[in-house]
Design a protein around this motif. Structure first.
Motif, PDB file in Angstrom:
ATOM      1  N   HIS A  67     -51.984 -45.122  97.348  1.00  0.00           N
ATOM      2  CA  HIS A  67     -52.072 -44.575  98.703  1.00  0.00           C
ATOM      3  C   HIS A  67     -52.618 -43.138  98.730  1.00  0.00           C
ATOM      4  N   GLY A  68     -53.066 -42.644  97.605  1.00  0.00           N
ATOM      5  CA  GLY A  68     -53.592 -41.288  97.562  1.00  0.00           C
ATOM      6  C   GLY A  68     -55.097 -41.245  97.762  1.00  0.00           C
ATOM      7  N   ALA A  69     -55.678 -40.086  97.492  1.00  0.00           N
ATOM      8  CA  ALA A  69     -57.121 -39.897  97.653  1.00  0.00           C
ATOM      9  C   ALA A  69     -57.890 -40.711  96.617  1.00  0.00           C
ATOM     10  N   LYS A  70     -59.032 -41.216  97.028  1.00  0.00           N
ATOM     11  CA  LYS A  70     -59.916 -41.934  96.117  1.00  0.00           C
ATOM     12  C   LYS A  70     -60.935 -40.979  95.487  1.00  0.00           C
ATOM     13  N   TYR A 119     -55.025 -30.004 104.987  1.00  0.00           N
ATOM     14  CA  TYR A 119     -55.615 -30.168 103.664  1.00  0.00           C
ATOM     15  C   TYR A 119     -54.765 -29.460 102.614  1.00  0.00           C
ATOM     16  N   GLU A 136     -51.458 -39.105  91.580  1.00  0.00           N
ATOM     17  CA  GLU A 136     -52.054 -39.331  92.898  1.00  0.00           C
ATOM     18  C   GLU A 136     -51.997 -38.010  93.661  1.00  0.00           C
ATOM     19  N   LYS A 139     -54.619 -37.630 100.467  1.00  0.00           N
ATOM     20  CA  LYS A 139     -55.960 -38.027 100.893  1.00  0.00           C
ATOM     21  C   LYS A 139     -56.779 -36.825 101.353  1.00  0.00           C
ATOM     22  N   ASN A 140     -56.160 -35.931 102.085  1.00  0.00           N
ATOM     23  CA  ASN A 140     -56.849 -34.710 102.516  1.00  0.00           C
ATOM     24  C   ASN A 140     -56.620 -33.615 101.476  1.00  0.00           C
ATOM     25  N   SER A 141     -57.348 -33.744 100.373  1.00  0.00           N
ATOM     26  CA  SER A 141     -57.261 -32.756  99.301  1.00  0.00           C
ATOM     27  C   SER A 141     -58.629 -32.137  99.077  1.00  0.00           C
TER      28      SER A 141
END
Length: 312
Positions: A67-70, A119, A136, A139-141
């Motif tokens: 569920h984290g950033a790709k 972010y 992980e 997503k907004n990193s």
């Protein structure tokens, strides 16, 4: 007539030979001329001993697997200048702002956007573990990086980042750091002072951009490509000494690197290195070839949203 032809031939031959000599020994000439400059001593450490090494920290983001950033945007900046401080040195021959400069109000708008959309500014270690598929991240990193270590990074950038509780990597040319602390003059090429570094290390994670090899040879090729391996090793070792042994991350000057440069960084136990390839950073990539996306003053807010992979 024969004497005239002889003189012309001699002059042309002299100029050709002189040009070849200059090309071969350009670096030595440059270094000889620079000996009087106020370089930070290669055998001394910057005042970083009391700075918390948060750049090596790893937070628990409480993200469920998958569920984290790709992918993550690693942004690259150089100078941030207040519009009221612009001068001739900030523009090129076409009266255009140098591509390495963005205005303070533009930068403030970009950081406000990151804050508005929650972010997370990742540390160097967090990015490294993300790329190695070991953690992980949200997503907004994003990863914020600054190259060269200009004084405006402390005067203009530091307060903005601190206000948003953001962190950033600052790749400094350690020889350029000064022990003096002159008054900030925006229309000049001023680098950070030791005092600036000590007072901003709660926001900036200072890492290597070489000791004094952020240069090009007469052929316009970067030093990291054309200089002998032993000279490159010595230069980067000096930067590590200046940084008190910190060798977590390295930024290639001008983004130029080859197998020799990568091998040297591995020998010096660097954990990661950054290029200027304008792509998103994804797990599984080569950690000595991490891409970065440069931010320009000409970028619209829409352009910036695309660069930070913001989908609304």
């Amino acid at each position: 007539m024969k004497r005239y032809i002889f003189n012309i031939t001699f002059l042309i031959s002299f100029l050709v030979i002189f040009s070849i000599i200059v090309r071969i020994y350009y670096g030595d000439f440059e270094e000889a001329l620079a000996t009087e400059l106020d370089f930070f001593p290669p055998d001394e450490s910057l005042p970083l001993s009391e700075c918390k090494d948060w750049g090596g920290g790893v937070r628990d983001f409480h993200i469920e697997p998958g569920h984290g950033a790709k992918e993550v945007s690693v942004l690259m900046y150089h100078r941030v200048i207040d519009e009221d401080d612009l001068g001739e040195n900030h523009f090129n021959d076409n009266d255009e702002l140098h591509s390495t400069i963005i205005l303070k109000n533009t930068f403030e708008e970009q950081m406000a956007l990151l804050h508005e959309h929650n972010y997370t500014t990742l540390t160097a270690k967090e990015l490294l573990l993300f790329l190695k598929k070991e953690i992980e991240v949200p997503k907004n990193s994003v990863v914020l990086t600054f190259d060269d270590g200009f004084k405006d990074n402390y005067v203009e950038v530091y307060p903005i980042l601190k206000n948003h509780d953001f962190h950033a990597l600052n790749f400094i040319i350690t020889a350029a750091i000064t022990k003096r602390d002159p008054k900030y003059v925006a229309n000049a090429y001023q680098y950070l002072s030791t005092s600036d570094i000590q007072n901003s290390c709660d926001v900036f994670d200072f890492q290597s951009h070489t000791y004094n090899f952020h240069k090009r040879a007469f052929s316009y090729s970067p030093y990291l490509i054309v200089k002998p391996e032993e000279e490159i090793l010595e230069d980067i070792r000096n930067s590590i000494t200046n940084l008190g042994g910190r060798n977590r991350a390295f930024a290639y000057p001008y983004g130029a690197y080859d197998e020799k440069a990568v091998s040297i960084l591995k020998e010096l136990d660097f954990e990661m290195a950054f290029t200027v390839i304008p792509e998103l950073a994804k797990p599984g990539i080569h950690v000595y070839e991490i891409p970065r996306i440069e931010v320009f003053e000409t970028d619209t807010l829409k352009d910036f949203k695309r660069k930070i992979n913001l989908i609304e």
